[in-house]
Design a protein around this motif. Structure first.
Motif, short mmCIF file in Angstrom:
data_model
loop_
_atom_site.label_atom_id
_atom_site.label_comp_id
_atom_site.label_asym_id
_atom_site.label_seq_id
_atom_site.Cartn_x
_atom_site.Cartn_y
_atom_site.Cartn_z
N GLY A 172 32.11 -25.97 69.93
CA GLY A 172 33.50 -25.56 69.77
C GLY A 172 34.46 -26.31 70.67
O GLY A 172 35.49 -25.79 71.07
N GLY A 173 34.10 -27.56 71.01
CA GLY A 173 34.97 -28.38 71.83
C GLY A 173 34.81 -28.18 73.33
O GLY A 173 35.34 -28.95 74.13
N ILE A 174 34.07 -27.16 73.75
CA ILE A 174 33.90 -26.88 75.17
C ILE A 174 32.65 -27.59 75.67
O ILE A 174 31.59 -27.49 75.08
N GLN A 175 32.80 -28.33 76.79
CA GLN A 175 31.68 -29.10 77.34
C GLN A 175 30.94 -28.29 78.41
O GLN A 175 31.55 -27.71 79.30
#
Lengths: 111, 110
Positions: free
Chosen positions: A97-100
């Motif tokens: 979801g785009g979170i690293q």
């Protein structure tokens, strides 16, 4: 596992030797990134894998650096003929979801 | 390429003080994240905030995408807040790779 796992945690090698660094991403995360962080510096992007797409290799500093990833699993970063300037912490991250989410890194020291 | 500038580069606080860290970026972004790197090197995602405001305990962040900046607020700072705070962005319409700023090194003294 619960988080991104990197191995080894520390690696000391002699100049001119090849090294292989490993990253186990979080299960189910499709994207995987490698970064380099020199002492006291920010993170430099090296390479990005997304599913079965061709990797974005635009950050690799020279042809001595290469990386592979099989499907959505383990990735290995290989540095051939290591130089002292390669000494750094190599960080891996996987994303959802785009979170690293980052691993603890491999500290590479080239003597 | 996109430029990410963080300020201040260094910040020293007494425990209990509040602070604001700033991140300016030079292009439109579709992804902005704040990270904390603790003194042992571990990077932890604090916020995924391409726009708007979020709060998590003593930390909050605001991104004003139209003006190309983001702010990270730390209230009632604790010694465990020490470390380096990084802002990272992805260019809108570009590659998925994150471009990191150089960080703000925060030291909270007891």
């Amino acid at each position: 596992g619960a988080g991104v796992s990197q191995s080894p945690s520390n690696k000391v090698t002699e100049k001119g030797k090849d090294v292989e660094l490993r990253c186990d991403p979080i299960s189910g995360h499709t994207a995987l990134y490698w970064y380099r962080q020199r002492l006291g510096q920010g993170l430099e992007f090296l390479i990005y894998f997304q599913g079965n797409s061709a990797p974005d290799k635009s950050g690799l500093p020279s042809d001595r650096f290469s990386a592979e990833r099989t499907g959505e699993s383990v990735s290995t970063l290989t540095i051939q003929r290591t130089q002292q300037e390669d000494s750094a912490v190599y960080l891996c991250a996987s994303t959802l979801g785009g979170i690293q989410y980052f691993g603890a890194g491999t500290r590479l020291s080239v003597l | 390429g996109i430029q990410v500038e963080q300020s201040p580069p260094d910040l020293i606080l007494q425990e209990g003080a509040n602070s604001t860290l700033r991140c300016n970026f030079s292009d439109s972004v579709n992804n902005l994240q704040w990270f904390h790197q603790n003194p042992w090197g571990q990077l932890i995602n604090l916020f995924y905030i391409p726009s708007g405001t979020k709060q998590n305990g003593r930390l909050s962040a605001t991104t004003v995408a139209t003006e190309r900046y983001s702010l990270l607020y730390i209230s009632s700072s604790q010694t465990t807040d020490s470390g380096v705070y990084f802002c990272a962005v992805c260019i809108q319409g570009g590659s998925e790779k994150l471009v990191f700023g150089k960080g703000t090194k925060l030291t909270v003294n007891p």
